[in-house]
Structures are given as C-alpha cells and as structure tokens.
Design an enzyme around this catalytic site. Structure first.
Site, mmCIF file in Angstrom:
data_model
loop_
_atom_site.group_PDB
_atom_site.id
_atom_site.type_symbol
_atom_site.label_atom_id
_atom_site.label_comp_id
_atom_site.label_asym_id
_atom_site.label_seq_id
_atom_site.Cartn_x
_atom_site.Cartn_y
_atom_site.Cartn_z
ATOM 1 N N CYS A 52 0.814 -1.225 -0.095
ATOM 2 C CA CYS A 52 -0.024 0.032 0.103
ATOM 3 C C CYS A 52 0.920 1.162 0.141
ATOM 4 C CB CYS A 52 -1.000 0.043 1.254
ATOM 5 S SG CYS A 52 -1.770 1.789 1.611
ATOM 6 N N CYS A 55 0.460 3.257 3.448
ATOM 7 C CA CYS A 55 0.853 2.927 4.720
ATOM 8 C C CYS A 55 2.126 3.426 5.165
ATOM 9 C CB CYS A 55 0.893 1.573 4.789
ATOM 10 S SG CYS A 55 -0.578 0.440 4.857
ATOM 11 N N ASP A 78 0.793 12.702 -6.233
ATOM 12 C CA ASP A 78 1.736 12.301 -7.101
ATOM 13 C C ASP A 78 1.268 12.415 -8.658
ATOM 14 O OD1 ASP A 78 3.460 11.901 -4.844
ATOM 15 O OD2 ASP A 78 3.079 9.699 -4.725
ATOM 16 N N HIS A 115 -4.202 0.437 8.122
ATOM 17 C CA HIS A 115 -4.793 0.299 6.703
ATOM 18 C C HIS A 115 -6.231 -0.340 6.829
ATOM 19 C CE1 HIS A 115 -4.173 -0.891 2.441
ATOM 20 N NE2 HIS A 115 -4.769 -2.003 2.600
ATOM 21 N N ASN A 155 -13.443 10.112 -1.219
ATOM 22 C CA ASN A 155 -14.137 9.047 -2.184
ATOM 23 C C ASN A 155 -13.947 7.657 -1.354
ATOM 24 O OD1 ASN A 155 -14.980 10.713 -4.125
ATOM 25 N ND2 ASN A 155 -12.743 10.245 -5.014
ATOM 26 N N SER A 163 -9.377 3.956 -5.280
ATOM 27 C CA SER A 163 -8.356 2.807 -5.536
ATOM 28 C C SER A 163 -7.521 2.516 -4.550
ATOM 29 C CB SER A 163 -7.583 3.574 -6.966
ATOM 30 O OG SER A 163 -6.694 4.453 -6.809
ATOM 31 N N HIS A 166 -6.876 2.205 2.054
ATOM 32 C CA HIS A 166 -6.274 2.638 3.308
ATOM 33 C C HIS A 166 -7.237 3.855 3.473
ATOM 34 C CE1 HIS A 166 -2.692 3.144 5.976
ATOM 35 N NE2 HIS A 166 -3.322 4.451 5.813
ATOM 36 N N HIS A 168 -8.290 7.146 3.569
ATOM 37 C CA HIS A 168 -7.716 8.641 3.248
ATOM 38 C C HIS A 168 -8.712 9.241 2.437
ATOM 39 C CE1 HIS A 168 -7.443 6.556 -0.762
ATOM 40 N NE2 HIS A 168 -7.225 7.829 -1.433
ATOM 41 N N GLN A 170 -8.912 13.615 0.249
ATOM 42 C CA GLN A 170 -8.072 14.393 -0.597
ATOM 43 C C GLN A 170 -8.587 16.030 -0.452
ATOM 44 O OE1 GLN A 170 -7.642 13.218 -4.699
ATOM 45 N NE2 GLN A 170 -8.885 11.685 -4.494
ATOM 46 N N PHE A 314 -28.502 4.304 -9.910
ATOM 47 C CA PHE A 314 -27.912 4.853 -11.096
ATOM 48 C C PHE A 314 -28.430 6.161 -11.536
ATOM 49 C CE2 PHE A 314 -27.261 0.236 -11.271
ATOM 50 C CZ PHE A 314 -25.765 0.374 -11.815
HETATM 51 O O1 G1P Z 1 -7.607 11.006 -7.387
HETATM 52 P P1 G1P Z 1 -8.086 9.490 -7.310
HETATM 53 O O2 G1P Z 1 -8.449 9.085 -5.912
HETATM 54 O O3 G1P Z 1 -7.060 8.764 -8.082
HETATM 55 O O4 G1P Z 1 -9.514 9.544 -8.416
HETATM 56 C C1 G1P Z 1 -10.619 9.401 -7.962
HETATM 57 O O5 G1P Z 1 -11.157 10.929 -7.286
HETATM 58 C C2 G1P Z 1 -11.025 12.125 -8.385
HETATM 59 C C3 G1P Z 1 -11.600 13.083 -7.618
HETATM 60 O O6 G1P Z 1 -12.852 12.981 -7.219
HETATM 61 C C4 G1P Z 1 -11.816 11.579 -9.686
HETATM 62 O O7 G1P Z 1 -11.460 12.595 -10.612
HETATM 63 C C5 G1P Z 1 -11.284 10.257 -10.215
HETATM 64 O O8 G1P Z 1 -12.171 9.748 -11.575
HETATM 65 C C6 G1P Z 1 -11.526 9.299 -9.089
HETATM 66 O O9 G1P Z 1 -11.282 7.935 -9.583
HETATM 67 O O1 G1P Z 2 -35.873 2.964 -16.006
HETATM 68 P P1 G1P Z 2 -34.887 1.831 -15.734
HETATM 69 O O2 G1P Z 2 -34.166 1.603 -17.006
HETATM 70 O O3 G1P Z 2 -35.509 0.825 -14.873
HETATM 71 O O4 G1P Z 2 -33.868 2.743 -14.812
HETATM 72 C C1 G1P Z 2 -32.473 3.019 -15.166
HETATM 73 O O5 G1P Z 2 -32.935 4.384 -15.847
HETATM 74 C C2 G1P Z 2 -33.549 5.402 -14.956
HETATM 75 C C3 G1P Z 2 -33.887 6.694 -15.888
HETATM 76 O O6 G1P Z 2 -32.448 7.234 -16.169
HETATM 77 C C4 G1P Z 2 -32.685 5.573 -13.678
HETATM 78 O O7 G1P Z 2 -33.786 6.545 -12.574
HETATM 79 C C5 G1P Z 2 -32.650 4.257 -13.002
HETATM 80 O O8 G1P Z 2 -31.702 4.631 -11.857
HETATM 81 C C6 G1P Z 2 -31.757 3.498 -13.903
HETATM 82 O O9 G1P Z 2 -31.558 2.164 -13.404
#
Ligand code: G1P
Ligand code: G1P
Lengths: 350, 350
Positions: A52, A55, A78, A115, A155, A163, A166, A168, A170, A314
């Site tokens: 990691c 760590c 980085d 971790h 995140n 990814s 650990h 953390h 940002q 979604f």
């Molecule tokens: O900076 P990380 O942890 O590598 O990356 C993550 O956080 C970022 C900031 O929200 C996003 O832009 C990346 O898409 C996500 O994978």
């Molecule tokens: O209506 P569906 O295909 O079941 O559902 C999908 O599309 C919808 C409209 O974008 C979203 O609200 C749902 O989260 C998604 O799973």
C-alpha cells in the site's frame, strides 16, 4: 382521499442552497431490479499492507518514502489534477470557445496509519486528529498564491472510484470557485441579504422543530437528511453556530464535529452491515480574503447505495440529461438512519 | 516554452449552453489505475429470449402481452417514475421547504424485435424507424394534459443502470422543465436575443472551420466532441438547420439523422471493440405551445469509459462536490473517434 401527499405522490422539491429541483417518485420504490449488482466481498484487510503506497514507511509511486506516521499524514498528490506551475493564460475563439488556465494544489490526507480502518471504525479522538489536520491544511493552503477555493473530500469504496482502501481523503485547492460551491454561495448570499441570518441557521432550526428528517444532534452539530436530498441516503452535518469556514471552530466544536462524523459514519455502516461507500466533503467559504458572512459551512455525504449492499442508485439517462431523481423519500431514509445503533456492527459481532 | 497551452496545461472551459465550467487536466492522463474495473464478457445474445419482457410476444410484469412486433414498439412503463394521475398540489413550510406535485408519463421504446442488436449494429432503415417513432411519440405526448417537456433518452449497458440488454430507450414526459434543459433554454434564449441566430448554428459552423473537434458530417448533421465536453468521449449530433424540435425535420433530415446516429454508435463500438455503454438523449424545446425559436435541438452522448473497455471515469468526490473534471482533452477524443472505421468491428471479424 385524493389530496397531494409527499409520501405517496410524484413531486419535485426545491433546493434553496443551489436553486435546483429534485424529482421524487415515492411510489416507485417497489420496482424490481434485474440490473448490475455490486460486489461486496468480506473486507478483511491487514493493519499494515506492504504493497500500500499510503501505509507508514512504504515507498510511493514517485520514489518518496512515507514517514512512519502514527496519527495522520498528508502530502501533495503524485498524480495531481491541479498543479501550481501552470502558465497563466486565456484562450478565446469567437463568442463560443472560452478557456482559462487553472492553477491549484492536490493533497492526499491519510486518516490513520491503520490500513484496516475507516472513519466508521475509528474512535472520536482519531477523527478529531483528522479534523485538526483539515483545519491546518485549509490554513496553509489559503496562504498559497492563486488559491481561492479549497475542496476537502473523500471517495470511500471501489464503487466510488477509490483505488486504495487505506483510509484517506483528498483536498483540491484552486484559483476559481467551482460550479457547485458557486451555486451555494449565490443562494446563501441572496438569503443573507434578505434575512440577515444564514440560510442554514434558519434551516437546521426548522428541521429540529419538524424532527422527521433529523438523524441525531449533539451540542454543536445537527445530522439530517436534507428535504431536497438527491441520493437515497444523502445526509448533511450542519454546525449550529453560523461559521463561514472550519477554521472558525472552537476546540469544543472540533470535538463535537468529530463526534457527529463518527456517529454518522457508523450508522451508515450499520444500515446494510457493509463498509458503506460514499463521496463526502465540506462546502465552505472561499479562501479569498473576504469574510463571507453569508456562508455557513457544512459537510455533505453522497452515498450511492439504494436498497442493499449490492443495489445502487444509477444517476444515468434521465438524471444526467434532465433532472436528479430519487425513489424513496428523504423522510423514509432519515427514519431508517435514525433507528440504527451507534455501535459499529463489527464490534457487536465480537 | 512556458506559454499557456490547452493540450498540456490545467484549465477550465466554459459551456455556453449551460453557463457552467469543466476542469480539464490534460497532464493527468498518465495516472495509473488500480481501482474498480468493469466486467465486459462476450456479448452473445440470442435473437429472441423467452425470458425478456421486451421481446415480441412475451408477457410483461403487469401481465400484458407484447404484440409480435416486427419493427419498433412502445408502451407506458410498468414501473413509471412519473404518472399522470397525481393530485395537483403544493407543499410549503416556511421559506425553505417547498415541493410541488409533478404529473408525467413514462414510455418504453423498443428499437427492434431482435434481442441481440443495438443501434450500432442496426441498419440505417431500422434506425430511421426509431427516429419516426420518437417523432410520433413526441407529437402524441405533447397533446396530453400537463405535458410541457419531453425527455427522450437511452441507458445503454449494465454500467449505465440498464437492466435489460434488449435494444430500447425511454421517454419521460412531464409538467415542468427539468434542470438541465432549463439551463440550456436560458442560455440559448440570451444568445438568440443578442445575435438573432441560434447558439448552435454559430457553434457548428465555427467547429466545421476549426475541424479538430469534428468526427464526421453529412448533408444535414454534424457529429463532434464539444469544446466543453465533460465525459471522456462525450459527443453531440447537431442538425445544421436551426430547428426547435425533432418534429420539425423533413423526410431527408430524418434519414440523415438516422445515418449520423448509426455512424456515431458504430464508431463508439469500434473504439474499444466492445458494445460501448452510454446514456444518450435529445435536448429540444418544451412542448408548451410556444415556438421557442432560440432552441436548436441536438442529441448528446455521455459514455462513462475512459481508457479501455474496463476502466471508466468516476464522476465522484471532487466532481460531485465541486466541479466536473476530465483528464484527456476533447480534441484528443475527437481525433480518436474520427480515425475509426464506420463498419462495425463484429462485421469485420466475419
Ligand atoms: O484522485 P483519485 O482517487 O485517483 O481518483 C478519484 O477521485 C477523483 C476526484 O474525485 C476523480 O477525478 C477520479 O475519477 C476518481 O477515480
Ligand atoms: O427505468 P430503468 O431503466 O428501470 O432505470 C434506469 O433508468 C432510470 C432513468 O434514467 C434511472 O432512474 C434508474 O436509476 C436506472 O436504473
């Protein structure tokens, strides 16, 4: 009875902080789900992982060695999306193509040397050290050239693009005020002009009276599901005292914030008995040398899970193209979170 | 050389359609990825699936039987987020809590009887029938009571929340103008007031001159990566003639739109040789009885993939809390898409 009822009928709710609306479809929660399910997988991580890059004592991608830190640790990313050595400039082509250089600094904030922990499983003193580090980072970043806005965030979970498990977060600090805090600034300022109080002072007090969206409170903070929540279990932690920035907190407030943060994170893990994924962060006043009395800082949590550890909401098609949409009501979500214990389920299993 | 350069330096780009900005970090594309990867899995679907509720002749969740349709088929969603029998009403509590009932209609649009196809693998005549159905649906929905905005869209792929691979899209029609089209309306109207032409007429003509963001064009349409694209391979199809709605198309324009749609979808599949996921849809004028001369309809594609069939862009933390952010430049993405063939890779493999 055919009267409009928030718990049953399709409606839109107004978000006074952003000026935008969310579509709520309470009747839709019975929709069957045959789509993508997320992996959960037992989460048995070692306290130290030699591979990691966060760590203590390990080597990072750029060859630097982490100190053998015992509480928190921060460093400049980085693979930063924002860097400070950008030549200032503007690109304009006609009326429609416009771009401007954007300088910034990206920091990585390790919450613990362990971790295998997350905020939900850390103790309040450990979280207090994270809060103290955020305050220190904010103070130092705001003194750097060309830094006017500082976004603290985390995140959590692979489903949220994290990814490395650990613990953390940002900090991305930059020249311009980003879109989302910009909206919140505009609406908080208009409210303050009109009323002479901050929007969130009036808001948390109203919510404490109404009670149905409150998860819990302590002496200095309220944790609630906002009336205008977009994500199924979206929440906010709001300080009771109007403060523009986290640097304004007293010692007692920092401790109470750590308490609220721990309790909320633990309830989240307890909801589906899984390490609960989310993006979370702090919205606060720009670090641009003005007081911003209209700003009332707050922390927001945007978790993707909808119905279980494996079925997420979604935000696609309609939501991306037209309008944020949710199925269960914020009041239903608040009740679920309010009824959960504040002892972490893993501890209960011991 | 230390001059500001869009291909190398961190910058923000302005979206004149929404008034919002996107953070571009061109230097960040070399970031290693150790996080979540998506499943791809060979996509061998049968032409007919007895368990699919969208295939011809099969029974749906509510017991209805689909006709044995041979081209396209549409019906009202059995689990609709918007329904027409909502009692009209408003909820207001103080200055900060505001909600309004929202009536609407949700339709499901089957693109083809063939369970194993997608737009990318359909022929132009088949896609033309989808376009015709969209026009008919728009016309009929706009005559219904309380319908003022009609959102046509498709969620393609499990990663975009699609729960049934049978080629289909949706239409959500409703009382209010949603957030995203509302922004586009405001900015298109201001531009039209100022210039007397639609924003997108001026825009596509400028882009054809500049060439670097164009993917292809035909007699009536341009396909391009917008200067302000948020998603790695985000694109737009813009009609050359200023039209408020898809119902304004001539016969030749409908055919040319089907052609552009097929060619773009095929290039997408060819990019990573995978059935390319996206949410796509059409932004057009409200169906509120006014002409809306400022509106110039267009189709947008928001695909989540970043680097390969398995590595997607996560719009999380910073993006949710602060500002949309992208790593590769729109010009780079346009060049990638422009260089691809318009014959589907599966056909080439035959
Ligand atoms: O900076 P990380 O942890 O590598 O990356 C993550 O956080 C970022 C900031 O929200 C996003 O832009 C990346 O898409 C996500 O994978
Ligand atoms: O209506 P569906 O295909 O079941 O559902 C999908 O599309 C919808 C409209 O974008 C979203 O609200 C749902 O989260 C998604 O799973």
């Amino acid at each position: 009875d055919n009267r409009f009822d928030l718990t049953e009928h399709s409606h839109r709710r107004y978000n006074p902080l952003t000026g935008e609306w969310v579509q709520v479809s309470p009747h839709r929660s019975k929709r069957p789900w045959q789509g993508q399910v997320e992996k959960t997988g037992a989460d048995h991580r070692p306290a130290f992982d030699a591979t990691c890059y966060l760590c203590p004592g390990n080597v990072r991608a750029n060859g630097e060695v982490n100190p053998t830190y015992t509480a928190t640790y921060s460093f400049t990313n980085d693979f930063a999306a924002l860097v400070s050595d950008v030549p200032q400039g503007e690109f304009q082509d006609g009326d429609l193509l416009l771009a401007r250089s954007e300088a910034g600094i990206c920091r990585v904030i390790c919450f613990s040397p362990r971790h295998d922990l997350t905020i939900a499983e850390m103790d309040t003193d450990g979280i207090r050290r994270v809060v103290d580090l955020w305050v220190d980072e904010y103070t130092q970043l705001s003194c750097q050239e060309n830094i006017r806005y500082i976004q603290i965030f985390e995140n959590k979970g692979t489903v949220m693009g994290c990814s490395n498990p650990h613990p953390h977060g940002q900090i991305w600090a930059q020249e311009s005020i980003p879109v989302e805090p910009g909206k919140k600034q505009q609406h908080q300022e208009a409210y303050y002009q009109r009323k002479g109080t901050t929007l969130l002072s009036d808001y948390w007090q109203l919510e404490v009276k109404r009670a149905e969206r409150i998860i819990f409170e302590n002496e200095h903070f309220v944790a609630l599901v906002p009336f205008w929540a977009v994500w199924p279990f979206e929440t906010m932690i709001i300080p009771k005292r109007a403060m523009a920035r986290i640097t304004d907190m007293t010692d007692a407030e920092r401790q109470a914030f750590a308490d609220a943060y721990r309790r909320l994170a633990t309830r989240y893990d307890n909801l589906f008995e899984v390490s609960f994924p989310y993006s979370a962060g702090i919205h606060q006043a720009p670090s641009d040398g003005t007081p911003h009395s209209a700003w009332h800082w707050h922390m927001v949590f945007y978790p993707p899970l909808l119905r279980s550890a494996t079925v997420k909401k979604f935000m696609v098609g309609y939501e991306m193209l037209a309008n944020p949409q949710r199925d269960i009501t914020p009041e239903f979500s608040a009740a679920r979170l309010r009824d959960l214990p504040e002892t972490h389920y893993k501890q209960t299993l011991l």
